[in-house]
Design an enzyme around this catalytic site. Structure first.
Site, PDB file in Angstrom:
ATOM      1  N   ASP A 153      47.014  42.498   8.285  1.00  0.00           N
ATOM      2  CA  ASP A 153      48.180  42.107   7.464  1.00  0.00           C
ATOM      3  C   ASP A 153      48.938  40.936   8.076  1.00  0.00           C
ATOM      4  O   ASP A 153      50.133  40.774   7.847  1.00  0.00           O
ATOM      5  CB  ASP A 153      49.145  43.289   7.267  1.00  0.00           C
ATOM      6  CG  ASP A 153      48.452  44.527   6.743  1.00  0.00           C
ATOM      7  OD1 ASP A 153      47.751  44.420   5.725  1.00  0.00           O
ATOM      8  OD2 ASP A 153      48.604  45.604   7.358  1.00  0.00           O
ATOM      9  N   GLU A 154      48.251  40.084   8.840  1.00  0.00           N
ATOM     10  CA  GLU A 154      48.938  38.980   9.511  1.00  0.00           C
ATOM     11  C   GLU A 154      49.143  37.754   8.620  1.00  0.00           C
ATOM     12  O   GLU A 154      49.831  36.807   9.018  1.00  0.00           O
ATOM     13  CB  GLU A 154      48.148  38.530  10.756  1.00  0.00           C
ATOM     14  CG  GLU A 154      47.931  39.602  11.795  1.00  0.00           C
ATOM     15  CD  GLU A 154      46.593  40.294  11.634  1.00  0.00           C
ATOM     16  OE1 GLU A 154      46.181  40.998  12.568  1.00  0.00           O
ATOM     17  OE2 GLU A 154      45.965  40.140  10.558  1.00  0.00           O
TER      18      GLU A 154
ATOM     19  N   LYS B 155      46.209  36.426   6.939  1.00  0.00           N
ATOM     20  CA  LYS B 155      44.926  35.712   7.028  1.00  0.00           C
ATOM     21  C   LYS B 155      44.531  35.093   5.692  1.00  0.00           C
ATOM     22  O   LYS B 155      43.863  34.063   5.657  1.00  0.00           O
ATOM     23  CB  LYS B 155      43.826  36.658   7.498  1.00  0.00           C
ATOM     24  CG  LYS B 155      44.015  37.197   8.903  1.00  0.00           C
ATOM     25  CD  LYS B 155      42.856  38.068   9.337  1.00  0.00           C
ATOM     26  CE  LYS B 155      42.674  39.283   8.464  1.00  0.00           C
ATOM     27  NZ  LYS B 155      43.854  40.189   8.464  1.00  0.00           N
TER      28      LYS B 155
ATOM     29  N   LYS C  55      46.376  33.645   3.390  1.00  0.00           N
ATOM     30  CA  LYS C  55      46.955  32.312   3.211  1.00  0.00           C
ATOM     31  C   LYS C  55      46.297  31.298   4.132  1.00  0.00           C
ATOM     32  O   LYS C  55      45.981  30.176   3.707  1.00  0.00           O
ATOM     33  CB  LYS C  55      48.461  32.345   3.483  1.00  0.00           C
ATOM     34  CG  LYS C  55      49.072  30.949   3.437  1.00  0.00           C
ATOM     35  CD  LYS C  55      50.542  30.903   3.765  1.00  0.00           C
ATOM     36  CE  LYS C  55      51.015  29.459   3.820  1.00  0.00           C
ATOM     37  NZ  LYS C  55      52.453  29.326   4.065  1.00  0.00           N
TER      38      LYS C  55
ATOM     39  N   GLY D  85      42.993  43.603   1.981  1.00  0.00           N
ATOM     40  CA  GLY D  85      43.620  42.863   0.901  1.00  0.00           C
ATOM     41  C   GLY D  85      44.197  41.554   1.396  1.00  0.00           C
ATOM     42  O   GLY D  85      44.852  41.523   2.436  1.00  0.00           O
ATOM     43  N   HIS D  86      43.915  40.473   0.677  1.00  0.00           N
ATOM     44  CA  HIS D  86      44.479  39.172   1.007  1.00  0.00           C
ATOM     45  C   HIS D  86      45.327  38.694  -0.161  1.00  0.00           C
ATOM     46  O   HIS D  86      44.887  38.729  -1.317  1.00  0.00           O
ATOM     47  CB  HIS D  86      43.369  38.147   1.282  1.00  0.00           C
ATOM     48  CG  HIS D  86      42.654  38.375   2.569  1.00  0.00           C
ATOM     49  ND1 HIS D  86      41.463  37.751   2.884  1.00  0.00           N
ATOM     50  CD2 HIS D  86      42.956  39.142   3.632  1.00  0.00           C
ATOM     51  CE1 HIS D  86      41.081  38.142   4.081  1.00  0.00           C
ATOM     52  NE2 HIS D  86      41.964  38.979   4.551  1.00  0.00           N
ATOM     53  N   THR D  87      46.541  38.263   0.122  1.00  0.00           N
ATOM     54  CA  THR D  87      47.424  37.735  -0.909  1.00  0.00           C
ATOM     55  C   THR D  87      47.552  36.231  -0.739  1.00  0.00           C
ATOM     56  O   THR D  87      47.872  35.748   0.344  1.00  0.00           O
ATOM     57  CB  THR D  87      48.816  38.386  -0.823  1.00  0.00           C
ATOM     58  OG1 THR D  87      48.679  39.797  -0.986  1.00  0.00           O
ATOM     59  CG2 THR D  87      49.731  37.846  -1.899  1.00  0.00           C
TER      60      THR D  87
ATOM     61  N   GLN E 208      41.206  43.045   8.096  1.00  0.00           N
ATOM     62  CA  GLN E 208      41.942  43.826   9.096  1.00  0.00           C
ATOM     63  C   GLN E 208      42.285  42.966  10.327  1.00  0.00           C
ATOM     64  O   GLN E 208      42.464  41.757  10.187  1.00  0.00           O
ATOM     65  CB  GLN E 208      41.162  45.079   9.476  1.00  0.00           C
ATOM     66  CG  GLN E 208      41.105  46.148   8.406  1.00  0.00           C
ATOM     67  CD  GLN E 208      39.852  46.076   7.563  1.00  0.00           C
ATOM     68  OE1 GLN E 208      38.808  45.600   7.975  1.00  0.00           O
ATOM     69  NE2 GLN E 208      39.950  46.552   6.341  1.00  0.00           N
TER      70      GLN E 208
ATOM     71  N   THR F 244      47.035  49.216  -0.786  1.00  0.00           N
ATOM     72  CA  THR F 244      47.571  50.543  -1.087  1.00  0.00           C
ATOM     73  C   THR F 244      49.019  50.524  -1.527  1.00  0.00           C
ATOM     74  O   THR F 244      49.505  51.511  -2.098  1.00  0.00           O
ATOM     75  CB  THR F 244      47.473  51.441   0.155  1.00  0.00           C
ATOM     76  OG1 THR F 244      48.296  50.884   1.194  1.00  0.00           O
ATOM     77  CG2 THR F 244      46.036  51.542   0.644  1.00  0.00           C
TER      78      THR F 244
ATOM     79  N   LEU G 130      57.318  33.017  10.189  1.00  0.00           N
ATOM     80  CA  LEU G 130      58.410  32.650  11.098  1.00  0.00           C
ATOM     81  C   LEU G 130      59.751  32.718  10.375  1.00  0.00           C
ATOM     82  O   LEU G 130      60.779  33.059  10.970  1.00  0.00           O
ATOM     83  CB  LEU G 130      58.168  31.244  11.652  1.00  0.00           C
ATOM     84  CG  LEU G 130      59.179  30.750  12.688  1.00  0.00           C
ATOM     85  CD1 LEU G 130      59.055  31.541  13.983  1.00  0.00           C
ATOM     86  CD2 LEU G 130      59.004  29.253  12.954  1.00  0.00           C
TER      87      LEU G 130
END
Length: 446
Positions: free
Chosen positions: A13-14, A16, A18, A40-42, A223, A300, A331
């Site tokens: 969830d870092e 990745k 974007k 999941g990637h947003t 992940q 989720t 940031l």
């Protein structure tokens, strides 16, 4: 030409999605090498939000070839739904390729995952209950179904009848669940096969050909490092290898084909699910980070646990992945804070520890040792270069670079593509360090 691996340097969830999307502009091929629909990637483009689970982020660029590698596990129903959603938004999916050796998540995998997690009670792992672990378990047990099996109707019928009979015994006897109907599942998955057939290829061969043609390849993990099956906070981990080494196994390429590795880390830390989290904030500050960072899981919707930046796990990620540089995300979430804490070490039973402990019980006893830095108390949303940043924000980034002993290449200040400071393009730029602890550009590793 550069072949680059993008990995998560924390618990996932870092951001990745974007970073991969940004780098995909310079890539010819993007390869997703592990995980499944538990990831999941947003990605936000022109105020439109795309939530991707299996399809690589590069799909939003029409000329980029996207591959789902053999190290992933594929839920065909979920993949087709994702294809339909993209096509409904006029996003072409014709460049999507699927490894014929990738394993397939079946209905019994989901049922076993859900029932097993519920039976654990207070010892639950915190899985997404999407069947990922049981799919990888069948892969190791050598009874899994692969995409290439879906392409063979007669072979699939024979294989699935035996497998479903075997799984029905587990469902009925162990979990007191009703048996599955083999004929219904076979027909359902044969229909999926016809929809996906045009996309299924020998992905390892296609990637090798791309390397020989000197095309830029981006390897995308799901992940994060601390969720790695072998090197994460076991047993609170995923069922595959998100670390950089997993890119070779999950894509079918040799390590000499990888040129550099980029780690993605938030300016603070989050974690979803169970397991120790030394810098976790349970009070008002944790709620503030969660609200400002919109910290809810893409897959989720679960609320993420939030805490201060942890340089101990950061240095561990640098070591286990061989990171060349970092992308620091979110940031801007820290913009309102008077002070910011950074975990520089752990206290374990009265002893100071600089390195990540592999023992889960020992890790659970870790108390963070903090260094407090001043906040900048102003918005960074408009910043598009390092010179635009408040000096306290720049000092914070320098401090992280010093602690992690790796330079910073990219700074993200929001969800949109344009809310980004790119100090150096890690694909087209020379292999050199970017923002180091002194705030200067210097040669990598120096």
């Amino acid at each position: 030409m550069a072949n680059v691996v993008v990995i998560g340097a924390q618990w996932g969830d870092e951001g990745k999605g974007k970073i991969t999307d940004l780098l995909s502009k310079s890539a010819d091929v993007v390869v997703r090498y592990q995980g499944g629909v538990n990831a999941g990637h947003t990605v936000v483009v022109h105020n439109q939000t795309f939530k991707l689970h299996l399809i690589p982020s590069g799909i939003l660029y029409p000329d980029t070839e996207c591959m789902i590698g053999s190290g992933t596990v594929i839920d065909p129903k979920a993949l087709i739904e994702e294809l339909d959603q993209l096509e409904a938004l006029n996003i072409s999916t014709q460049n999507l390729l699927i490894a014929e050796t990738a394993h397939v998540t079946m209905p019994y995998h989901r049922l076993i995952d859900q029932a097993s997690e519920e039976r654990r009670g207070s010892h639950k792992i915190g899985t997404t209950k999407r069947g990922i672990g049981p799919t990888y378990a069948d892969k190791s047990e050598r009874i899994g179904i692969r995409m290439i099996d879906l392409m063979d109707p007669s072979g699939l019928r024979s294989q699935l009848r035996w497998t479903i009979e075997y799984k029905n015994v587990i469902l009925e006897k162990l979990y007191d669940l009703p048996p599955l109907n083999p004929d219904e599942i076979i027909e359902e998955y044969l229909n999926y096969a016809e929809r996906l057939r045009p996309h299924v290829v020998d992905s390892s061969l296609r990637i090798y050909e791309a390397v020989r043609q000197k095309r830029n390849i981006l390897f995308e993990g799901a992940q994060g490092t601390l969720l790695d099956l072998d090197h994460g906070t076991y047993p609170y981990v995923t069922s595959s290898n998100p670390i950089a080494g997993g890119a070779c196994v999950g894509s079918g390429v040799g390590p000499t084909m990888i040129d550099r590795v980029i780690g993605v880390a938030k300016a603070y830390t989050t974690r979803v699910g169970e397991g120790p989290f030394p810098t976790e904030l349970n009070g008002r500050m944790g709620e503030l980070l969660c609200d400002r960072g919109a910290e809810f899981g893409t897959t989720t919707g679960r609320k993420r646990r939030c805490g201060w930046f942890d340089a101990v796990i950061g240095r561990y990620a640098v070591r286990t992945n061989g990171l060349d540089c970092l992308a620091i995300t979110k940031l801007d979430v820290l913009d309102e804070l008077d002070e910011i804490n950074v975990c520089v070490a752990y206290d374990i039973d009265g002893q100071r520890c600089q390195d990540f402990p592999s023992n889960a019980r020992r890790f659970a006893r870790c108390q963070p040792v903090y260094k407090t830095l001043p906040g900048w108390k102003q918005s960074t949303d408009h910043c598009r270069s390092l010179d635009d940043l408040p000096h306290q924000a720049l000092d914070y980034l320098k401090f992280l670079a010093e602690l992690m002993e790796v330079p910073i290449a990219i700074v993200s200040l929001g969800a949109s593509r344009d809310q980004t400071i790119i100090v150096e393009d890690p694909i087209h730029g020379p292999k050199r360090a970017l923002l180091d602890s002194n705030g200067v550009v210097r040669a990598a590793g120096v």
